[in-house]
Design a protein around this motif. Structure first.
Motif, mmCIF file in Angstrom:
data_model
loop_
_atom_site.group_PDB
_atom_site.id
_atom_site.type_symbol
_atom_site.label_atom_id
_atom_site.label_comp_id
_atom_site.label_asym_id
_atom_site.label_seq_id
_atom_site.Cartn_x
_atom_site.Cartn_y
_atom_site.Cartn_z
ATOM 1 N N TYR A 59 0.970 -1.280 0.151
ATOM 2 C CA TYR A 59 0.024 -0.063 0.063
ATOM 3 C C TYR A 59 0.791 1.518 -0.243
ATOM 4 O O TYR A 59 0.717 2.101 -0.771
ATOM 5 C CB TYR A 59 -0.978 0.047 1.325
ATOM 6 C CG TYR A 59 -1.861 1.174 1.542
ATOM 7 C CD1 TYR A 59 -2.744 1.502 0.351
ATOM 8 C CD2 TYR A 59 -1.756 2.037 2.528
ATOM 9 C CE1 TYR A 59 -3.816 2.582 0.476
ATOM 10 C CE2 TYR A 59 -2.535 2.930 2.559
ATOM 11 C CZ TYR A 59 -3.623 3.369 1.741
ATOM 12 O OH TYR A 59 -4.455 4.433 1.821
ATOM 13 N N GLN A 60 1.735 1.247 0.934
ATOM 14 C CA GLN A 60 2.510 2.595 1.037
ATOM 15 C C GLN A 60 3.435 2.653 -0.196
ATOM 16 O O GLN A 60 3.975 3.918 -0.698
ATOM 17 C CB GLN A 60 3.545 2.786 2.169
ATOM 18 C CG GLN A 60 4.480 1.359 2.526
ATOM 19 C CD GLN A 60 5.766 1.378 1.737
ATOM 20 O OE1 GLN A 60 6.143 2.728 1.407
ATOM 21 N NE2 GLN A 60 6.555 0.358 1.500
ATOM 22 N N LEU A 62 2.838 1.544 -3.399
ATOM 23 C CA LEU A 62 1.974 2.230 -4.275
ATOM 24 C C LEU A 62 1.407 3.600 -4.368
ATOM 25 O O LEU A 62 1.813 4.380 -5.278
ATOM 26 C CB LEU A 62 0.544 1.292 -4.348
ATOM 27 C CG LEU A 62 -0.360 1.524 -5.506
ATOM 28 C CD1 LEU A 62 0.224 1.153 -6.791
ATOM 29 C CD2 LEU A 62 -1.700 0.750 -5.467
ATOM 30 N N LEU A 63 1.195 4.028 -3.158
ATOM 31 C CA LEU A 63 0.939 5.343 -2.918
ATOM 32 C C LEU A 63 2.029 6.318 -3.147
ATOM 33 O O LEU A 63 2.098 7.454 -3.683
ATOM 34 C CB LEU A 63 0.425 5.888 -1.533
ATOM 35 C CG LEU A 63 -1.080 5.325 -1.272
ATOM 36 C CD1 LEU A 63 -1.550 5.644 0.126
ATOM 37 C CD2 LEU A 63 -1.907 5.961 -1.958
ATOM 38 N N SER A 64 3.318 5.772 -2.729
ATOM 39 C CA SER A 64 4.586 6.517 -2.777
ATOM 40 C C SER A 64 4.931 6.736 -4.324
ATOM 41 O O SER A 64 5.145 7.683 -4.677
ATOM 42 C CB SER A 64 5.509 6.090 -2.153
ATOM 43 O OG SER A 64 5.339 5.798 -0.756
ATOM 44 N N THR A 65 4.658 5.534 -4.889
ATOM 45 C CA THR A 65 4.735 5.746 -6.504
ATOM 46 C C THR A 65 4.086 6.820 -7.234
ATOM 47 O O THR A 65 4.356 7.385 -8.178
ATOM 48 C CB THR A 65 4.990 4.109 -7.147
ATOM 49 O OG1 THR A 65 5.670 3.351 -6.279
ATOM 50 C CG2 THR A 65 5.388 4.157 -8.597
ATOM 51 N N LEU A 66 2.445 6.734 -6.876
ATOM 52 C CA LEU A 66 1.615 7.485 -7.438
ATOM 53 C C LEU A 66 2.088 8.895 -7.309
ATOM 54 O O LEU A 66 1.767 9.674 -8.142
ATOM 55 C CB LEU A 66 0.325 7.193 -7.191
ATOM 56 C CG LEU A 66 -0.055 5.652 -7.709
ATOM 57 C CD1 LEU A 66 -1.491 5.363 -7.171
ATOM 58 C CD2 LEU A 66 -0.257 5.529 -9.226
ATOM 59 N N LEU A 67 2.255 9.472 -6.088
ATOM 60 C CA LEU A 67 2.556 10.658 -5.771
ATOM 61 C C LEU A 67 3.824 11.039 -6.578
ATOM 62 O O LEU A 67 3.723 12.110 -7.000
ATOM 63 C CB LEU A 67 2.639 10.822 -4.232
ATOM 64 C CG LEU A 67 1.325 10.544 -3.171
ATOM 65 C CD1 LEU A 67 1.500 10.449 -1.656
ATOM 66 C CD2 LEU A 67 0.444 11.590 -3.729
ATOM 67 N N LEU A 138 1.940 6.786 8.193
ATOM 68 C CA LEU A 138 1.977 6.542 6.604
ATOM 69 C C LEU A 138 2.313 7.924 6.176
ATOM 70 O O LEU A 138 3.109 8.111 5.118
ATOM 71 C CB LEU A 138 0.698 6.328 6.421
ATOM 72 C CG LEU A 138 0.481 6.230 4.821
ATOM 73 C CD1 LEU A 138 1.409 5.055 4.169
ATOM 74 C CD2 LEU A 138 -1.121 5.902 4.288
ATOM 75 N N LEU A 142 5.193 8.630 3.377
ATOM 76 C CA LEU A 142 5.225 9.075 1.980
ATOM 77 C C LEU A 142 5.669 10.318 1.412
ATOM 78 O O LEU A 142 6.344 10.544 0.474
ATOM 79 C CB LEU A 142 3.703 9.398 1.885
ATOM 80 C CG LEU A 142 2.525 8.260 1.897
ATOM 81 C CD1 LEU A 142 0.930 8.576 1.708
ATOM 82 C CD2 LEU A 142 2.723 7.131 0.873
ATOM 83 N N CYS A 206 10.685 1.624 -2.820
ATOM 84 C CA CYS A 206 9.728 2.129 -1.887
ATOM 85 C C CYS A 206 9.310 0.790 -1.093
ATOM 86 O O CYS A 206 8.881 0.683 0.034
ATOM 87 C CB CYS A 206 8.373 2.761 -2.310
ATOM 88 S SG CYS A 206 8.466 4.400 -3.004
#
Length: 534
Positions: A59-60, A62-67, A138, A142, A206
């Motif tokens: 989860y972290q 994926l969010l880090s990559t998208l951001l 989290l 991020l 990440c």
């Protein structure tokens, strides 16, 4: 009838490279067997806990990559459109800093800006708001991941924009294409081609995060696989749980590393990022204002933690650790960094030579296998390797008696992919220029290295050595696993100060580590690379 290949005499450096590659793959296989054997012992492992850790890790990441990608695309586009942006070259170079500075130093800079007593909290207090940001958890993970990976994404994506022919932009201007048309027709196909590979690289970085999650995680709810392995080995002494977690980590990262190799082996990261192609679609006042705003916000996001680090570090010098402790930790950092850098550079040079020899003689499968083995550090993390070493030594050897060789070995394996990314393209160019002539003249072995290869490869070897030494110096994973009270480097000292909330002392230690790392990098490039490198 099967085609017969005439046996090829292997140069000594190629034979050494093949031997080292075989040793690496043998060690990886042994670790995998030990993990399987240990993970299968006893009753069922705590799958609920493992599932939560694995889910949060995905989860972290994926969010880090998208951001990171969502921020990188407009910043890269603005850099590509505004070739006359004041300080453009400085901003491109600024994007290289987070990739060079030790991770724990960058983490302190993030804390100094976004922590409870950081710049944001001070700004809120100055305007009368009683608000403090909640960094740990989290959100902190991020922010730190975007701080480190946004510049990486820009540096990887910008050369692709620079590779678009200038005629394309002139034609788009002659046809009167709008900004939306240019983005849809010219830039979107480029992004569709490049973003999956870049996103996968960032996702893997990440996913295998350790220092950021360990320092900013804030508790069990924000535990990644790397941190869980570390806790199982160092605090719970549960080799079986560590083996199960390490096995999951290795399986997940192996698939990701294979995909990175397939998608991202042609990505460029280098001086081409500084090339500015003149475009005609960003000259309007509205477009220029938008691009300048994006670049200023992005530059502030990257530069502010570095400024805060220097400011807090200078202010915290009176609260620094005892000079004897600081000097001892600095000496240990330099020794471990240089040892890891030398090991990674020699290993990378030998394996790059072996891979280039395989490509020259059309052994493409061998070349592909050597390339994958060289990227072992991407999918076998320090915690996985450390778990295998603990399992192999269990009941036989006290690994803490061999802490320095263990840290150097792990650091070298982790830095090896970066060494290869520097040496492989340079070696391919050198072989294309000189190989046939050297073969015709009978120049080989040590004589060829001194007279032909060293003058040609001196600069990339210096860059590889400097980069790997700084990576080894600032690595927290290896020293956290093997470090003890008699072997504390600056990275471990800084982590201990952050954990004890001695922020003034941590600021001075972070500043010392930053100055030492950048100075170490400059000295190595200056001494090994020669004056012409600068």
């Amino acid at each position: 009838m099967a085609r017969y290949r005439q046996p090829v005499n292997l140069p000594p450096i190629v034979a050494i490279g093949l031997g080292l590659a075989a040793a690496l793959i043998g060690a990886a296989a042994l670790i995998f067997v030990l993990l399987l054997a240990t993970g299968g012992e006893g009753g069922a492992p705590p799958w609920d806990y493992i599932g939560r850790v694995l889910g949060f890790t995905f989860y972290q990441a994926l969010l880090s990559t998208l951001l990171a990608l969502l921020a990188a695309v407009p910043m890269t586009r603005a850099l590509a459109r505004q070739s006359d942006f004041p300080g453009r070259l400085l901003l491109v170079r600024l994007c290289a800093l987070p990739m060079v500075i030790p991770t724990i130093v960058g983490i302190f800079g993030v804390v100094a800006v976004y922590g409870g007593n950081g710049y944001l909290a001070a700004a809120a207090h100055a305007v009368g708001l009683d608000w403090r940001p909640q960094l740990y958890g989290l959100a902190g993970i991020l922010i730190a991941h975007v701080f480190f990976n946004l510049p990486l994404a820009i540096r990887l994506l910008l050369p692709s924009y620079g590779a678009i022919p200038a005629e394309t932009w002139r034609l788009s201007a002659q046809l009167g294409m709008t900004n939306r048309d240019i983005f849809r027709i010219i830039e979107m196909p480029l992004l569709r081609q490049q973003l999956p590979a870049i996103g996968l690289v960032i996702f893997m970085l990440c996913f295998a995060t350790f220092a950021i999650a360990l320092t900013l995680g804030g508790g069990p709810r924000a535990t990644t696989l790397e941190v869980a392995i570390y806790q199982a080995l160092r605090f719970d002494f549960d080799l079986r749980l560590g083996a199960v977690l390490a096995l999951l980590q290795a399986i997940c990262c192996a698939g990701g590393a294979w995909a990175v190799w397939r998608l991202g082996r042609d990505m460029a990261l280098g001086h081409s990022a500084q090339i500015a192609i003149r475009r005609y679609d960003g000259h309007g006042s509205r477009a220029r204002a938008l691009d300048f705003t994006i670049l200023c916000v992005g530059a502030l996001f990257v530069a502010l933690p570095l400024v805060a680090l220097v400011q807090r570090g200078v202010a915290g010098l009176p609260a620094a650790a005892a000079p004897s402790s600081l000097l001892r930790a600095a000496a240990i950092s330099l020794g471990l960094g240089l040892g890891g850098g030398l090991a990674a550079t020699f290993l990378g040079y030998a394996m790059a030579q072996a891979r280039q020899h395989a490509l020259t003689h059309a052994y493409r499968r061998r070349a592909m296998l050597l390339g994958l083995i060289g990227r072992l550090g991407l999918f076998v993390s320090p915690m996985v390797i450390g778990t295998g070493m603990f399992l192999a030594a269990s009941g036989r050897v006290d690994l803490y008696d061999f802490a320095a060789p263990g840290v150097i070995t792990l650091s070298a394996i982790m830095a090896l992919p970066f060494v290869l990314s520097v040496l492989e393209p340079a070696l391919a160019q050198a072989v294309e220029r000189h190989d046939k002539l050297c073969t015709a003249l009978g120049i080989k072995g040590w004589h060829r290295f001194l007279e032909i290869d060293w003058p040609t490869l001196r600069r990339p070897i210096a860059t590889a050595l400097a980069l790997s030494s700084v990576i080894a110096m600032g690595d927290l994973g290896a020293i956290a696993l093997f470090g003890h009270q008699d072997m504390v480097n600056l990275t471990l000292l800084l982590y201990g100060q952050l954990g004890a909330y001695r922020l003034d002392g941590a600021a001075s230690t972070a500043l010392v580590l930053l100055v030492l790392a950048l100075g170490f990098y400059w000295v190595i490039e200056r001494v090994v690379g020669g004056r012409e490198l600068h």
